[in-house]
Design a protein around this motif. Structure first.
Motif, mmCIF file in Angstrom:
data_model
loop_
_atom_site.group_PDB
_atom_site.id
_atom_site.type_symbol
_atom_site.label_atom_id
_atom_site.label_comp_id
_atom_site.label_asym_id
_atom_site.label_seq_id
_atom_site.Cartn_x
_atom_site.Cartn_y
_atom_site.Cartn_z
ATOM 1 N N ASP A 29 46.968 40.888 48.620
ATOM 2 C CA ASP A 29 47.028 42.195 48.014
ATOM 3 C C ASP A 29 45.373 42.625 48.570
ATOM 4 N N ARG A 30 45.223 43.840 48.940
ATOM 5 C CA ARG A 30 43.671 44.197 49.193
ATOM 6 C C ARG A 30 43.402 45.140 49.361
ATOM 7 N N LEU A 31 42.307 45.753 49.177
ATOM 8 C CA LEU A 31 42.084 47.091 48.529
ATOM 9 C C LEU A 31 42.214 48.073 50.078
ATOM 10 N N VAL A 32 42.236 48.840 50.425
ATOM 11 C CA VAL A 32 41.660 49.304 51.695
ATOM 12 C C VAL A 32 41.740 51.039 51.719
ATOM 13 N N THR A 33 40.702 51.638 52.286
ATOM 14 C CA THR A 33 40.991 52.783 52.818
ATOM 15 C C THR A 33 41.665 53.326 53.756
ATOM 16 N N VAL A 34 42.558 54.826 53.631
ATOM 17 C CA VAL A 34 43.304 55.028 54.589
ATOM 18 C C VAL A 34 42.984 56.612 55.194
ATOM 19 N N ALA A 35 42.850 57.137 56.245
ATOM 20 C CA ALA A 35 42.005 58.105 57.022
ATOM 21 C C ALA A 35 43.296 58.646 57.808
ATOM 22 N N THR A 36 43.801 59.433 57.644
ATOM 23 C CA THR A 36 44.863 60.661 58.827
ATOM 24 C C THR A 36 44.563 61.777 58.513
ATOM 25 N N VAL A 37 44.975 63.099 59.107
ATOM 26 C CA VAL A 37 44.231 64.168 59.519
ATOM 27 C C VAL A 37 45.303 64.321 58.725
ATOM 28 N N LEU A 61 38.349 48.834 55.587
ATOM 29 C CA LEU A 61 38.653 47.491 54.836
ATOM 30 C C LEU A 61 37.586 46.250 55.061
ATOM 31 N N LEU A 62 37.106 46.108 53.899
ATOM 32 C CA LEU A 62 35.878 44.813 53.614
ATOM 33 C C LEU A 62 36.535 43.641 54.111
ATOM 34 N N ALA A 63 36.142 42.702 54.706
ATOM 35 C CA ALA A 63 36.534 41.208 55.109
ATOM 36 C C ALA A 63 35.134 40.515 55.948
ATOM 37 N N ASN A 64 35.592 39.497 56.109
ATOM 38 C CA ASN A 64 34.578 38.452 56.710
ATOM 39 C C ASN A 64 33.177 39.033 56.304
ATOM 40 N N GLU A 65 32.625 39.394 55.267
ATOM 41 C CA GLU A 65 31.188 39.467 54.837
ATOM 42 C C GLU A 65 31.141 40.634 55.611
ATOM 43 N N SER A 66 32.129 41.996 55.983
ATOM 44 C CA SER A 66 31.868 42.872 57.128
ATOM 45 C C SER A 66 32.290 44.347 56.241
ATOM 46 N N ALA A 67 32.396 44.699 57.030
ATOM 47 C CA ALA A 67 32.981 46.740 56.830
ATOM 48 C C ALA A 67 33.939 46.438 58.327
ATOM 49 N N TYR A 68 34.912 46.929 58.304
ATOM 50 C CA TYR A 68 35.873 47.005 59.154
ATOM 51 C C TYR A 68 36.711 48.719 59.641
ATOM 52 N N LYS A 109 25.387 42.540 54.885
ATOM 53 C CA LYS A 109 26.828 41.825 54.716
ATOM 54 C C LYS A 109 27.176 42.369 53.230
ATOM 55 N N ILE A 110 28.418 42.107 53.461
ATOM 56 C CA ILE A 110 29.240 42.181 51.745
ATOM 57 C C ILE A 110 29.084 40.562 50.800
ATOM 58 N N VAL A 111 28.244 41.221 50.154
ATOM 59 C CA VAL A 111 28.710 39.927 49.449
ATOM 60 C C VAL A 111 29.416 39.433 48.433
ATOM 61 N N SER A 112 30.179 40.782 47.743
ATOM 62 C CA SER A 112 31.801 41.005 46.961
ATOM 63 C C SER A 112 33.166 41.807 47.343
ATOM 64 N N GLU A 113 34.242 41.216 47.218
ATOM 65 C CA GLU A 113 34.945 42.292 48.230
ATOM 66 C C GLU A 113 35.181 42.997 46.371
ATOM 67 N N PRO A 114 35.477 44.473 46.986
ATOM 68 C CA PRO A 114 36.364 45.255 45.540
ATOM 69 C C PRO A 114 37.252 44.458 45.206
ATOM 70 N N LYS A 115 37.567 44.160 43.911
ATOM 71 C CA LYS A 115 39.112 43.675 43.502
ATOM 72 C C LYS A 115 39.586 45.152 42.628
ATOM 73 N N HIS A 116 40.801 44.800 42.251
ATOM 74 C CA HIS A 116 41.168 45.821 41.440
ATOM 75 C C HIS A 116 42.872 45.196 40.800
ATOM 76 N N GLU A 117 43.252 45.662 39.712
ATOM 77 C CA GLU A 117 44.566 45.292 39.501
ATOM 78 C C GLU A 117 45.248 46.338 38.687
ATOM 79 N N LYS A 118 46.777 45.808 38.706
ATOM 80 C CA LYS A 118 47.622 47.033 38.459
ATOM 81 C C LYS A 118 47.690 46.922 36.969
ATOM 82 N N THR A 119 47.560 49.415 36.491
ATOM 83 C CA THR A 119 47.737 48.706 34.798
ATOM 84 C C THR A 119 48.843 49.133 34.170
#
Length: 154
Positions: A20-28, A75-82, A121-131
């Motif tokens: 489970d990972r929070l990602v941003t999706v870009a579309t046109v 996405l943020l992973a592996n201490e970086s942004a991709y 580098k990314i030192v802490s990735e974002p976390k989310h919870e279902k509400t």
């Protein structure tokens, strides 16, 4: 390592997209032609060249992909942004076995860029919870993940 470019999901990114990972999706945007940004968590790497994501069938992601198949995932992973660039195909707009109308989208990866700015580098990735109800959220997640595995057979 900023500015690294790949044409497939390297192992560390493949593994990052197995949970489970929070990602941003870009579309046109199908109406304005401008960028549209969305946030999702139902996304998994299917193989080193393919991602699958699940979204509400009424999502603008679905409508936008009908007009233009270009998609980018941040996405943020592996201490970086991709940024993962690719082409999105709607496999189904009603995944079987999922109680809410859920579309399954498959993304063929064309390019991956490490877009982290130099010297950091990314030192802490974002976390989310279902509400909503924890049990219901877990059950729905399991149903959606099964549908992602099945893909077009949903």
């Amino acid at each position: 390592m900023a500015n690294r470019v790949e044409t497939y999901l390297i192992p560390v990114l493949f593994e990052a997209l197995q949970e489970d990972r929070l990602v941003t999706v870009a579309t046109v945007d199908g109406k304005s032609g401008g960028p549209a940004i969305h946030t999702i968590s139902w996304i998994r790497a299917f193989d080193e060249n393919t991602l699958r994501m699940a979204v509400d069938s009424r999502s603008r992601i679905v409508e936008n992909l009908k007009h233009n198949s270009a998609v980018a995932i941040h996405l943020l992973a592996n201490e970086s942004a991709y940024t993962v660039f690719g082409t999105g195909t709607i496999l189904t707009e009603k995944a079987a076995g999922v109680p809410v109308k859920t579309a399954i989208v498959e993304i063929h990866v064309s390019e991956i860029r490490d877009v982290m700015f130099y010297g950091s580098k990314i030192v802490s990735e974002p976390k989310h919870e279902k509400t909503y109800d924890e049990y219901a959220a877990k059950k729905l997640d399991e149903q959606v993940l099964e549908a992602l595995k099945r893909g077009a057979d949903t």
